[in-house]
Design an enzyme around this catalytic site. Structure first.
Site, PDB file in Angstrom:
ATOM      1  N   GLU A 191       0.874  -1.179   0.000  1.00  0.00           N
ATOM      2  CA  GLU A 191       0.000   0.000   0.000  1.00  0.00           C
ATOM      3  C   GLU A 191       0.914   1.233   0.000  1.00  0.00           C
ATOM      4  O   GLU A 191       1.047   1.921  -1.004  1.00  0.00           O
ATOM      5  CB  GLU A 191      -0.911  -0.013   1.236  1.00  0.00           C
ATOM      6  N   ASP A 270     -11.585   2.440   5.123  1.00  0.00           N
ATOM      7  CA  ASP A 270     -12.019   3.334   6.216  1.00  0.00           C
ATOM      8  C   ASP A 270     -12.977   4.349   5.578  1.00  0.00           C
ATOM      9  O   ASP A 270     -12.610   5.511   5.353  1.00  0.00           O
ATOM     10  CB  ASP A 270     -10.801   4.063   6.807  1.00  0.00           C
TER      11      ASP A 270
HETATM   12  N1  ADE Z   1      -5.500   1.086   9.599  1.00  0.00           N
HETATM   13  C1  ADE Z   1      -6.660   1.572   9.172  1.00  0.00           C
HETATM   14  N2  ADE Z   1      -6.628   1.790   7.841  1.00  0.00           N
HETATM   15  C2  ADE Z   1      -5.408   1.442   7.413  1.00  0.00           C
HETATM   16  C3  ADE Z   1      -4.761   1.430   6.153  1.00  0.00           C
HETATM   17  N3  ADE Z   1      -5.376   1.846   5.041  1.00  0.00           N
HETATM   18  N4  ADE Z   1      -3.483   1.020   6.108  1.00  0.00           N
HETATM   19  C4  ADE Z   1      -2.864   0.616   7.221  1.00  0.00           C
HETATM   20  N5  ADE Z   1      -3.426   0.595   8.417  1.00  0.00           N
HETATM   21  C5  ADE Z   1      -4.695   1.003   8.528  1.00  0.00           C
HETATM   22 ZN    ZN Z   2      -6.836  -1.261   5.765  1.00  0.00          ZN
END
Ligand code: ADE
Ligand code: ZN
Length: 319
Positions: A191, A270
């Protein structure tokens, strides 16, 4: 409406601003300064400030009931968008810091799942998630806790947090324990960091899924390995765009990953932080109904639900 299934959403990250206000009021707390921007949305600027805003939302939670209410309201909203199954990342670290016993916290989540099934016909399950930047010892303690007090709704171990801290191998003891006890395993990788982070994760951890993993597309050999091993990606395009990984949906690798033959699912991560929902992700994916149905089937097949539930959900899709 296309039936949907979600494998990657964080419990505290699912709290809409209105619910954060409601929970703060219920707990007699002031909302943290700077939590909201002028537009009324959560205010953050980059990945680390997002994690900080996330922690400040956690600060308005006080009771086991708070966690249960968040889960129930998410299942309600997502069922209204056509979801039949949600696997939620839930961190036992948060209730622990509040002095809430694991069993009490879990009881509230289980009650929320049962109530949502009765009220909306949706199924929920829990991925116990450790927080990478808190380190491997805390992750191992968390894994020990979930295997010491097993529950059929706690189906897997996951890890989020700052991908820049530690390496996947540091968390191998926690993951091995969970895997040996029959739990599913997934981890955020690829990511914030590049494909080397996914390579390390699938080399050193017994994972069958990767949270995000979209940067795998930069390494064709890695893409081949994901396909060969059937490892699924929990892709969250809206989150990736909001965090600035890609300029727009055309630049996002979702379609390239699908075309290559990687098992791909669609998720919201999220949602209120990233101005998205599971329904929005399906609507904006640029895929036709058949491709979206395939994504839902992939999500059910690569979920950590037990086989009878998977069969029931898959059968429901053809009904
Ligand atoms: N915790 C909540 N959302 C997250 C994300 N996108 N990447 C890493 N940790 C997280
Ligand atoms: Zn996540």
């Amino acid at each position: 409406m296309i039936p949907k299934a979600e494998l990657h959403c964080h419990l505290e990250g699912s709290v809409p601003p209105e619910l954060a206000r409601e929970l703060a009021a219920r707990n007699g707390l002031d909302l943290p300064a700077g939590l909201f921007g002028k537009d009324g949305h959560y205010a953050w600027t980059d990945f680390l400030s997002f994690l900080d805003a996330y922690d400040r939302v956690c600060g308005v939670l006080r009771t086991a009931r708070d966690f249960g209410d968040i889960f129930y309201s998410y299942l309600q909203r997502t069922a209204a968008e056509g979801a039949v199954y949600v696997e939620m990342f839930c961190s036992p670290e948060r209730p622990k810091a509040l002095g809430i016993a694991y069993a009490v916290w879990l009881g509230a989540l289980v009650e929320a799942i049962d109530r949502a099934r009765r009220d909306f016909g949706i199924e929920g399950r829990i991925i116990a998630v450790c927080i990478r930047h808190l380190g491997p010892d805390r992750a191992l303690a968390l894994a020990q806790q979930i295997v010491a007090e097993p529950h059929p709704y706690v189906v897997a171990l996951g890890m989020g947090g700052d991908e820049g801290k530690f390496s996947p191998a540091d968390f191998a003891p926690a993951y091995r324990l969970a895997h040996d006890k029959g739990l599913g395993c997934t981890v955020h990788a690829g990511e914030v960091r590049g494909p080397e982070s996914v390579r390390a994760a699938i080399r050193d951890l017994p994972v069958s899924r990767i949270g995000h993993g979209v940067r795998s597309v930069e390494d064709p050999g890695l893409v081949d390995e994901l396909i060969r091993r059937g490892i699924a990606l929990e892709v969250c395009p809206g989150s990736n765009l909001a965090l600035g990984l890609y300029r727009n949906r055309d630049a996002h690798p979702l379609h390239r990953l699908i075309a290559a033959g990687v098992r791909v699912t669609l998720n919201s991560d999220d949602p209120p932080f990233f101005h998205t929902t599971l329904g929005t992700e399906y609507d904006e994916a640029g895929l036709d109904a058949a491709a979206l149905r395939t994504i839902t089937r992939t999500a059910i097949e690569t979920s950590f639900a037990d086989e009878p539930l998977k069969e029931k959900l898959l059968k429901g899709m053809t009904a």
